[in-house]
Design a protein around this motif. Structure first.
Motif, PDB file in Angstrom:
ATOM      1  N   ALA A  68       0.827  -1.214   0.000  1.00 50.91           N
ATOM      2  CA  ALA A  68       0.000   0.000   0.000  1.00 50.91           C
ATOM      3  C   ALA A  68       0.857   1.259   0.000  1.00 50.91           C
ATOM      4  O   ALA A  68       0.515   2.254  -0.658  1.00 50.91           O
ATOM      5  N   ILE A  69       1.967   1.241   0.731  1.00 47.24           N
ATOM      6  CA  ILE A  69       2.867   2.406   0.761  1.00 47.24           C
ATOM      7  C   ILE A  69       3.359   2.726  -0.651  1.00 47.24           C
ATOM      8  O   ILE A  69       3.375   3.893  -1.079  1.00 47.24           O
ATOM      9  N   ASP A  70       3.749   1.699  -1.407  1.00 44.49           N
ATOM     10  CA  ASP A  70       4.236   1.928  -2.768  1.00 44.49           C
ATOM     11  C   ASP A  70       3.130   2.426  -3.689  1.00 44.49           C
ATOM     12  O   ASP A  70       3.367   3.294  -4.548  1.00 44.49           O
ATOM     13  N   VAL A  71       1.922   1.894  -3.519  1.00 44.52           N
ATOM     14  CA  VAL A  71       0.805   2.333  -4.363  1.00 44.52           C
ATOM     15  C   VAL A  71       0.483   3.802  -4.079  1.00 44.52           C
ATOM     16  O   VAL A  71       0.282   4.600  -5.008  1.00 44.52           O
ATOM     17  N   VAL A  72       0.426   4.188  -2.812  1.00 42.54           N
ATOM     18  CA  VAL A  72       0.127   5.575  -2.451  1.00 42.54           C
ATOM     19  C   VAL A  72       1.214   6.506  -2.974  1.00 42.54           C
ATOM     20  O   VAL A  72       0.911   7.595  -3.508  1.00 42.54           O
ATOM     21  N   ARG A  73       2.461   6.135  -2.852  1.00 41.53           N
ATOM     22  CA  ARG A  73       3.557   6.959  -3.367  1.00 41.53           C
ATOM     23  C   ARG A  73       3.436   7.146  -4.874  1.00 41.53           C
ATOM     24  O   ARG A  73       3.683   8.242  -5.399  1.00 41.53           O
ATOM     25  N   ASP A  74       3.045   6.084  -5.567  1.00 44.97           N
ATOM     26  CA  ASP A  74       2.884   6.158  -7.021  1.00 44.97           C
ATOM     27  C   ASP A  74       1.731   7.090  -7.390  1.00 44.97           C
ATOM     28  O   ASP A  74       1.870   7.985  -8.235  1.00 44.97           O
ATOM     29  N   ILE A  75       0.569   6.910  -6.742  1.00 46.48           N
ATOM     30  CA  ILE A  75      -0.609   7.718  -7.069  1.00 46.48           C
ATOM     31  C   ILE A  75      -0.370   9.189  -6.744  1.00 46.48           C
ATOM     32  O   ILE A  75      -0.732  10.079  -7.522  1.00 46.48           O
ATOM     33  N   ALA A  76       0.238   9.456  -5.605  1.00 46.46           N
ATOM     34  CA  ALA A  76       0.449  10.845  -5.176  1.00 46.46           C
ATOM     35  C   ALA A  76       1.723  11.453  -5.754  1.00 46.46           C
ATOM     36  O   ALA A  76       1.957  12.663  -5.593  1.00 46.46           O
ATOM     37  N   ALA A  77       2.537  10.637  -6.419  1.00 49.84           N
ATOM     38  CA  ALA A  77       3.792  11.097  -7.021  1.00 49.84           C
ATOM     39  C   ALA A  77       4.699  11.768  -5.979  1.00 49.84           C
ATOM     40  O   ALA A  77       5.192  12.889  -6.168  1.00 49.84           O
ATOM     41  N   VAL A  78       4.913  11.076  -4.860  1.00 55.49           N
ATOM     42  CA  VAL A  78       5.778  11.584  -3.791  1.00 55.49           C
ATOM     43  C   VAL A  78       6.742  10.482  -3.378  1.00 55.49           C
ATOM     44  O   VAL A  78       6.522   9.297  -3.648  1.00 55.49           O
ATOM     45  N   ASP A  79       7.809  10.879  -2.705  1.00 53.43           N
ATOM     46  CA  ASP A  79       8.780   9.909  -2.207  1.00 53.43           C
ATOM     47  C   ASP A  79       8.390   9.374  -0.829  1.00 53.43           C
ATOM     48  O   ASP A  79       8.651   8.207  -0.521  1.00 53.43           O
ATOM     49  N   LYS A  80       7.796  10.263   0.005  1.00 50.72           N
ATOM     50  CA  LYS A  80       7.487   9.878   1.379  1.00 50.72           C
ATOM     51  C   LYS A  80       6.024  10.163   1.698  1.00 50.72           C
ATOM     52  O   LYS A  80       5.446  11.139   1.183  1.00 50.72           O
ATOM     53  N   ILE A  81       5.466   9.340   2.586  1.00 47.94           N
ATOM     54  CA  ILE A  81       4.071   9.517   2.984  1.00 47.94           C
ATOM     55  C   ILE A  81       3.946   9.415   4.502  1.00 47.94           C
ATOM     56  O   ILE A  81       4.822   8.870   5.191  1.00 47.94           O
TER      57      ILE A  81
END
Length: 555
Positions: A270-283
């Motif tokens: 999920a961390i990788d999916v959120v980073r991809d969707i939001a186009a960010v390195d950290k969440i």
């Protein structure tokens, strides 16, 4: 009442017989003097017996129920000599049994276990749990011409079919209608989770998105109850871009999933999916209860891999150090864990209703016997209460995952020790997790003692902020600011033991939610225009929130 009278008559007759009443020999042939006057002896005994009851009542209540005990709130328990005697006899016997347990010559853990099981017996044997000795049950039966007993029997039959006690009007709620109703979309799924992205409610949102990891032993919508009572709704309204994991209840196809599978398929994916969707390195990430333990271990895996994907971590009523687990830890010992490992450790399912019953025994009077009386003895219709509906909507777990968790946490307390566990193929050291940490505990939590949650500040993260909420495991967390209820404690000096921290802490009125919101925004990277659509080219909308997984019922 008739049963009580018959018992008293039998006792009277036994005393009279012991005194020689009923013998036919004359006194001159050695007859007991009492036998010469049988009527007198019988009446004298009954007078003496009645005098004891009246004197007992006149003396006032010598043994009081504990504060908050609602079993004896009916006036008859105070004003009727018969019921007052029943109540005080029960309370006195309960105290005696508890004292005997406390005096047992056993080790501390065994004494705590004995105390727990003694309390289960004491709670079960309360006179309020039986129709013949509960005045309110008798009164209701008379008023309804026994219809209440007939309805109660039907309620019992229905619950036997379900395999659990019905504690709430289940027809009053529907997931997706008045529960788990915050607008959003499922943008990813695998065999274990669905990932929900919530629809922004503000023109701008925080650039750093938030991923919420709820407990896998309950449905996620505890964090998204009805409008005005939803943590998710609040976070979205404050301008956070919110994602959330919806765990799937175990089914035969997932019965072999392990702890590592829960990390890889759950928060790590999920961390990788959120980073991809939001186009960010950290969440930002937030975990609640067992979800917080899983998230902590996932953070440990990222640290072991040298991957810096987290901006902050929030843990709500979470244990990482299991040295003091409260009463639930008393139910987990070597024999219990070994038995589970033999039965389902290599594949199988731990039923959700079994987990729910276990948690219910921690507060049996409130969560079990209260509903036995109301539903089965009085034939009452359960109330419509969202938290009880959620609590009854249980989730089953794969055996291998559950067995690893109980052995390495409650039984052996390994995950806090650097290198003591191997997770996802790597030795885990939580001290290597170096992100800002927000810790929330509840002062009256019977599942995660707040002192245990406090210990996490010394095990992981940096610049930890600890907040103590009032009330229990659920009510301390779910406390919307608009309701202006309860309070919380703050103390920036956390280089103290738990007791000293609380003594020096400042009490604040209302909800802790705004404090967390302000803290999270201080660690964000600014704002951006809210996205027009959920997901992206790699992760498209699968279905509207709340999704299929949360609606599936466990066995």
């Amino acid at each position: 009442m008739r049963a009580g009278q018959q018992s008293m008559k039998q006792f009277d007759d036994a005393i009279a017989a012991a005194m020689g009443v009923g013998a036919s020999r004359p006194a001159s042939q050695g007859m007991s003097p009492f036998a010469m006057y049988p009527d007198y002896v019988t009446e004298a005994w009954r007078l003496w017996n009645a005098s004891i009851v009246n004197a007992f009542a006149a003396a006032g209540t010598s043994v009081q129920p504990s504060r908050g005990d609602k079993r004896f709130k009916d006036d008859a328990w105070q004003h009727s000599p018969y019921y007052d005697l029943l109540k005080q006899s029960y309370l006195l016997t309960s105290k005696q049994l508890s004292d005997l347990v406390d005096q047992a010559q056993v080790d501390d853990k065994s004494r705590l276990q004995l105390r727990f099981y003694a309390r289960q017996f004491i709670d079960a044997m309360s006179p309020s749990n039986f129709p013949a000795t509960n005045p309110d049950v008798i009164r209701t039966a008379i008023r309804t011409r026994a219809a209440s007993l007939a309805t109660g029997m039907q309620n019992l039959i229905e619950d036997l079919k379900k395999g659990r006690i019905t504690r709430v009007d289940e027809s009053a709620f529907e997931v997706g209608r008045n529960l788990a109703a915050t607008p959003g979309s499922v943008v990813f799924e695998n065999e274990l989770i669905q990932l929900i992205e919530y629809t922004p409610q503000t023109v701008e949102v925080e650039k750093t998105p938030l991923l919420i990891v709820p407990p896998c032993i309950n449905k996620y919508y505890l964090l998204d109850l009805g409008a005005g009572n939803s943590f998710v709704e609040y976070a979205v309204a404050q301008g956070h871009r919110v994602f959330l994991i919806s765990w799937r209840s175990a089914i035969p196809e997932t019965q072999y999933l392990t702890w590592d599978d829960y990390l890889n398929l759950g928060p790590l994916k999920a961390i990788d999916v959120v980073r991809d969707i939001a186009a960010v390195d950290k969440i930002h990430v937030l975990g609640f209860c067992v979800g917080g333990t899983i998230l902590s271990c996932a953070a440990g895996v990222l640290a072991a891999r040298g991957e810096h994907k987290l901006a902050t971590m929030t843990l709500l009523t979470t244990m990482v150090d299991f040295v003091d687990t409260g009463e639930i830890g008393l139910l987990i010992d070597e024999n219990a864990v070994a038995l589970r490992e033999a039965m389902i450790g290599r594949g199988g399912i731990l039923p959700g209703k079994e987990l729910a019953f276990t948690f219910g025994t921690l507060r049996a009077n409130d969560l079990i016997w209260r509903y036995v009386v109301e539903s089965y003895l009085k034939g009452a219709t359960p109330e419509a209460f969202d938290l009880l509906y959620w609590d009854s909507d249980s989730v089953s777990l794969p055996g291998p995952m559950y067995c690893w968790y109980t052995r390495n946490t409650y039984l052996e307390n390994k995950i806090k020790e650097p290198g003591k566990t191997t997770q996802c193929g790597l030795p885990i050291d939580l001290s290597q997790v170096s992100v800002p940490l927000y810790l929330l505990a509840s002062r009256e939590d019977h599942i995660v003692p707040w002192q245990s949650a406090y210990r996490s500040k010394d095990l992981m993260g940096k610049d930890p902020r600890f907040v103590l909420a009032a009330s229990g495991h659920v009510a301390g967390v779910i406390n919307p600011p608009a309701r202006k209820k309860r309070n919380f404690w703050l103390n920036d000096n956390i280089n103290r033991d738990a007791k000293t921290w609380l003594e020096e802490a400042q009490e604040k009125p209302g909800s802790w939610w705004p404090d967390w919101d302000n803290w999270l925004k201080r660690h964000s990277s600014g704002k951006m225009r809210a996205p027009a659509q959920p997901g992206n080219a790699n992760f498209k909308i699968i279905e509207p929130a709340p999704g299929r997984y949360v609606k599936q019922k466990s066995n």
